[in-house]
Design an enzyme around this catalytic site. Structure first.
Site, PDB file in Angstrom:
ATOM      1  N   HIS A  34     -82.059 106.824 130.132  1.00 39.78           N
ATOM      2  CA  HIS A  34     -82.636 106.579 128.809  1.00 39.78           C
ATOM      3  C   HIS A  34     -84.062 106.088 129.011  1.00 39.78           C
ATOM      4  CE1 HIS A  34     -83.255 104.885 124.833  1.00 39.78           C
ATOM      5  NE2 HIS A  34     -82.101 105.369 124.430  1.00 39.78           N
ATOM      6  N   ARG A  71     -88.001 104.180 117.876  1.00 34.73           N
ATOM      7  CA  ARG A  71     -88.904 105.329 117.719  1.00 34.73           C
ATOM      8  C   ARG A  71     -88.588 106.094 116.439  1.00 34.73           C
ATOM      9  NH1 ARG A  71     -87.430 108.098 122.762  1.00 34.73           N
ATOM     10  NH2 ARG A  71     -85.955 106.396 123.084  1.00 34.73           N
TER      11      ARG A  71
END
Ligand code: FAD
Length: 602
Positions: free
Chosen positions: A235, A255
């Site tokens: 990740h 995000r």
């Protein structure tokens, strides 16, 4: 030795989302169900899931559909996914989410009262049903309540150390309870493995202590095949500072809410490298990217929301080329949105409450005012037990697997949010078909010598002649995997890793523990070690064989995709000689109507 023995029709190993959903469905099938987990009920790794559950409910954008979700999943997995699993998943996820709501899950809402959905990497439309950034907690709470009301027997803090067989088929499990260290045997017609991931094979990981690949390795030792083990997801955004919190996840939701990635020159580097297959769907300027995160349907997603494998590699590049943050990562900034919206601080705290507290308490950073430092962390394994797409049964009759320990749906890379939906869709299917298997097959018999052997192996670390420290071996393995089979791979390093694993296996045979069997963490680590070594070998072996770069598997010596590998999966299986054998198997041919769906959604 006498063993306390229990008997069920279906036994589920693991009480995360997959295990709980499987147990509920098996119990609905009218059979006796036992649920085992090595931590406390409610503490499984799923509880940590943050961002949401991917399902094409089309509540926020009515252009969404199972077809788009299917295409996104296949593209994200770079087309080596099991297409049938991806199809079932995309079609059934919306019903599984609605069912969860009917069982009491309180999702965030749209202004007209429907389940709210958020943007996430690789998903074309806002698709993640969520509860702030605590979706896993809500999922576990709901499934747990529902399961308990169904009358499922739960055996907590119980660790399975071996699967038992009756001839070719599964017959039950052998394990110990952590509290007293007592051994128990569970007889069952069908066993469902739902043991989660294996991130603990690496030094830097977002996974909880439970993620030691037990189900993968138990299935392997019982004769099942492991598929696609080379595909590990790193990740892109884990915490990197202070060292004590390194690896803890920073959700992609940051995000999705408008957070941007910048290097030490203040440059938004994600615009520098947009892969061809995503060019049409990706914003080419900052304004468009921002508009997308604010729900503008005509805008395309910002490059920060490209797939995880790509974002992680871009971060790696920035750090390698000297543009990283002071502690070896890059900056993730959500505080900048105060330039765009009023009450930005309150908005961030409301949308990302766990992230706010995580950084405030662990790093003394106020994310509403300053950027976070982040870097890649070992997060998820796409590989796992090879199962039939519809039933989730492995190649061992009566042995099923679901959730992160099973493989197929994700191909070379998983899209965020597709795990929680996978747990629901395939947990349900595993429960349904395991119950059917138990109804249709006689109760197996358990041969006593198998149990005695498993007990003898489990107690071996207490022998006085042994000297190796389990923690040292575990540490050495994690270091080696991080360094040699990590985010950027290369043949010589991986061969070196296999050598290290071999020598660690030899040392593990002399592993020693002290004290008694009650709550003895050294003993637990000694037993976990075998699993970690097995899965590490499977990862390295499969990664060496895949001589190309695809999804989570990036090779510096073969940086491009290769046509020859676009048509195969890798499996490993234990041979009669006890060694690990690798095989390339052809991908099943996709039916023309699904090819058409992909074509239409390019
Ligand atoms: C921080 C974080 C955030 C995430 N956020 C998201 C998200 O927003 N959306 C998403 O889709 N995915 C997310 N993921 C991934 C997702 O949470 C996991 O893939 C998923 O929860 C795995 O569920 P599972 O049911 O397969 O296993 P787990 O939840 O890992 O449960 C495994 C169970 O097996 C038991 N077990 C293991 N070994 C044994 C043994 N030997 N004997 C007995 N019991 C055993 C454990 O005790 C546990 O009960 C996230 C992951 C992390 C780390």
């Amino acid at each position: 030795m006498d063993y306390e023995t229990h008997e069920y029709d279906v036994l589920v190993v693991g009480a995360g989302g997959a295990g709980l959903r499987a147990a509920i469905e098996a119990s609905a099938g009218g059979v006796r169900v036992g649920l085992l987990c090595k931590s406390l009920l409610g503490k499984a790794h799923t509880v940590m899931a943050e961002g949401g559950i991917a399902a094409a409910l089309a509540n926020v954008d009515d252009r969404d559909s199972w077809q788009v979700h299917f295409s996104d999943t296949m593209r994200g997995g770079q087309y080596v996914n099991n297409w049938r699993m991806a199809e079932l998943h995309a079609k059934e996820a919306p019903d599984r989410v609605r069912e969860l709501e009917a069982w009491g899950a309180v999702f965030d809402r749209t202004s007209d009262g429907r389940i709210l959905q958020r943007n996430f990497g690789g998903h074309r439309y806002p698709r993640l049903a969520h509860v702030g950034d605590r979706t896993g907690l809500e999922m576990i709470r709901t499934l747990q309540d529902h399961g308990i009301h169904r009358g499922i027997d739960v055996h907590m803090e119980f660790t399975v150390v071996a699967l038992l067989k009756d001839g070719e088929r599964i017959a039950g499990i052998f394990g110990y309870e952590r509290e007293r260290g007592r051994f128990k045997v569970f007889r069952a017609s069908a066993v469902i493995l739902a043991t989660g991931g294996l991130g603990r094979a690496y030094r830097v990981t977002s996974n909880s202590w439970e993620g030691t690949g037990d189900g993968h390795s138990l299935a392997y030792r019982a004769g099942a095949e492991l598929l696609d083990m080379e595909f590990i997801q790193f990740h892109p955004t884990g915490m990197i500072w202070p060292p004590s919190v390194q690896g803890i996840l920073v959700t992609e939701g940051v995000r999705g809410e408008g957070g941007i990635l910048v290097n030490n020159q203040g440059r938004r580097f994600m615009f520098d490298d947009i892969p061809e297959p995503y060019r049409n769907q990706t914003a080419d300027n900052e304004e468009e990217g921002w508009q997308y995160t604010q729900g503008d349907k005509s805008a395309r997603r910002p490059p920060e929301l490209l797939t995880r494998d790509h974002v992680a590699r871009c971060i790696n590049r920035e750090v390698r080329d000297g543009r990283g943050s002071p502690h070896g990562g890059v900056f993730l900034d959500i505080s900048w949105i105060h330039k765009r919206i009023q009450n930005a601080e309150e908005h961030i705290r409301r949308k990302l409450p766990s992230m706010y507290h995580q950084f405030k308490q662990l790093a003394d950073i106020d994310i509403t005012k300053e950027p976070m430092e982040v870097g890649p962390t070992t997060h998820y394994v796409m590989g796992g037990v090879r199962v039939d797409a519809d039933t989730q049964m492995s190649t061992v009759p009566g042995l099923f697997a679901a959730g992160e320990c099973a493989a197929g749906i994700n191909g070379a890379n998983r899209l965020g949010g597709n795990s929680l939906s996978d747990l629901l869709v395939f947990g349900k299917r595993a429960g349904e078909y395991a119950a059917r298997f138990a109804r249709e097959n006689r109760q197996p018999a358990i041969d006593r010598t198998q149990v005695d052997l498993a007990a003898r192996d489990a107690l071996a670390p207490f022998e006085a002649t042994r000297t190796e420290n389990p923690y040292t071996i575990q540490h050495d393995l994690q270091e080696a995997m991080q360094r040699l089979v990590g985010i950027v791979r290369e043949e010589a390093e991986m061969r070196n890793a296999l050598g290290v694993i071999d020598s660690l296996k030899a040392r593990a045979r002399g592993v020693a523990v002290h004290g008694h069997r009650e709550y003895n963490p050294g003993w637990h680590t000694a037993l976990d070690l075998g699993h970690l070594l097995t899965v590490s070998e499977a990862i390295a072996l499969s990664a060496i064989e895949r001589k190309e770069s695809r999804g989570g598997h990036f090779r510096e010596d073969y940086p491009e995709k290769a046509a020859e590998f676009a048509k195969v999966n890798m499996t490993v299986q234990q041979g009669a000689d006890g060694a690990m054998h690798l095989r390339r198997i052809p991908l099943p041919e996709m039916p023309p109507e699904l090819k058409q769906v992909i074509e239409e959604n390019k």
